[in-house]
Design a protein around this motif. Structure first.
Motif, PDB file in Angstrom:
ATOM      1  N   ARG A  43      46.337  45.498  37.848  1.00 26.72           N
ATOM      2  CA  ARG A  43      45.639  45.707  39.118  1.00 26.72           C
ATOM      3  C   ARG A  43      46.464  45.182  40.284  1.00 26.72           C
ATOM      4  NH1 ARG A  43      39.659  43.953  39.223  1.00 26.72           N
ATOM      5  NH2 ARG A  43      40.475  41.883  38.809  1.00 26.72           N
ATOM      6  N   SER A  44      46.129  45.638  41.493  1.00 26.65           N
ATOM      7  CA  SER A  44      46.790  45.174  42.710  1.00 26.65           C
ATOM      8  C   SER A  44      45.745  44.755  43.724  1.00 26.65           C
ATOM      9  CB  SER A  44      47.650  46.286  43.329  1.00 26.65           C
ATOM     10  OG  SER A  44      48.682  46.656  42.468  1.00 26.65           O
ATOM     11  N   LEU A  45      46.093  43.752  44.503  1.00 24.44           N
ATOM     12  CA  LEU A  45      45.242  43.267  45.578  1.00 24.44           C
ATOM     13  C   LEU A  45      46.082  43.254  46.848  1.00 24.44           C
ATOM     14  CD1 LEU A  45      42.534  41.989  46.486  1.00 24.44           C
ATOM     15  CD2 LEU A  45      43.503  39.764  45.837  1.00 24.44           C
ATOM     16  N   LEU A  59      42.864  47.515  43.844  1.00 27.19           N
ATOM     17  CA  LEU A  59      43.184  48.763  43.161  1.00 27.19           C
ATOM     18  C   LEU A  59      43.315  48.507  41.669  1.00 27.19           C
ATOM     19  CD1 LEU A  59      45.062  48.502  45.993  1.00 27.19           C
ATOM     20  CD2 LEU A  59      45.201  50.909  45.499  1.00 27.19           C
ATOM     21  N   GLU A  60      42.774  49.413  40.871  1.00 27.01           N
ATOM     22  CA  GLU A  60      42.792  49.249  39.421  1.00 27.01           C
ATOM     23  C   GLU A  60      44.166  49.520  38.809  1.00 27.01           C
ATOM     24  OE1 GLU A  60      40.482  47.948  37.381  1.00 27.01           O
ATOM     25  OE2 GLU A  60      39.401  47.520  39.228  1.00 27.01           O
ATOM     26  N   ASP A  61      44.911  50.459  39.387  1.00 24.31           N
ATOM     27  CA  ASP A  61      46.249  50.777  38.898  1.00 24.31           C
ATOM     28  C   ASP A  61      46.987  51.551  39.973  1.00 24.31           C
ATOM     29  OD1 ASP A  61      45.341  53.504  38.675  1.00 24.31           O
ATOM     30  OD2 ASP A  61      44.598  53.059  36.674  1.00 24.31           O
ATOM     31  N   VAL A 106      39.705  36.944  48.732  1.00 25.51           N
ATOM     32  CA  VAL A 106      40.934  36.862  47.937  1.00 25.51           C
ATOM     33  C   VAL A 106      40.841  35.715  46.937  1.00 25.51           C
ATOM     34  CG1 VAL A 106      43.407  36.349  48.031  1.00 25.51           C
ATOM     35  CG2 VAL A 106      42.408  38.003  49.629  1.00 25.51           C
ATOM     36  N   LYS A 107      40.386  34.568  47.387  1.00 22.30           N
ATOM     37  CA  LYS A 107      40.274  33.415  46.486  1.00 22.30           C
ATOM     38  C   LYS A 107      39.348  33.739  45.306  1.00 22.30           C
ATOM     39  CE  LYS A 107      39.189  28.522  46.334  1.00 22.30           C
ATOM     40  NZ  LYS A 107      38.840  27.331  47.079  1.00 22.30           N
ATOM     41  N   GLN A 108      38.229  34.401  45.578  1.00 24.26           N
ATOM     42  CA  GLN A 108      37.279  34.762  44.520  1.00 24.26           C
ATOM     43  C   GLN A 108      37.891  35.770  43.545  1.00 24.26           C
ATOM     44  OE1 GLN A 108      34.140  33.698  43.911  1.00 24.26           O
ATOM     45  NE2 GLN A 108      33.522  35.216  42.395  1.00 24.26           N
TER      46      GLN A 108
END
Length: 125
Positions: A43-45, A59-61, A106-108
């Motif tokens: 995944r991507s953040l 995003l999952e991929d 983001v932290k969560q």
């Protein structure tokens, strides 16, 4: 398997939820307003900010349109979201959140892998 996250383009050492905000603040202070984190599960953040509001996308991929944090009822547009390639974006405020809320999200996500139960997001898939 516990998911771990690294900041793309930085150290390959995973960041924890305890240090990710310090890393983001340091990047913002140095003028890096776009940060991508990659998880061990693929995944991507994304975190893109103008130092007042931020776009937070999960995003999952690769190729996934993903989902992003929203601020329902917010009005107007905010600019000065500078991407790594120098492009400067402007987003509707309803598609971004205040930076303090973005840090919380983001932290969560880094700590648990999911949005906080009380957060709002839009699915873009």
């Amino acid at each position: 398997m516990i998911e771990s996250w690294v900041i793309n383009g930085d150290s390959p050492v995973p960041v924890s939820s305890e240090v990710v905000l310090e890393a983001l603040r340091s990047r913002i202070d140095s003028g890096q307003l776009e940060t991508w984190l990659a998880s061990s599960s693929g995944r991507s953040l994304a975190f893109v900010t103008n130092a007042e509001r931020a776009m937070v996308m999960l995003l999952e991929d690769e190729g996934d349109p993903g989902e992003h944090a929203v601020d329902p009822g917010a009005h107007g547009l905010s600019g000065d979201f500078v991407l790594c390639n120098g492009q400067e974006d402007e987003y509707p405020d309803e598609d971004t959140v205040p930076i303090g809320e973005a840090f919380r999200l983001v932290k969560q996500i880094i700590g648990t892998g999911s949005w906080p139960a009380d957060s709002r997001w839009a699915v873009d898939r």
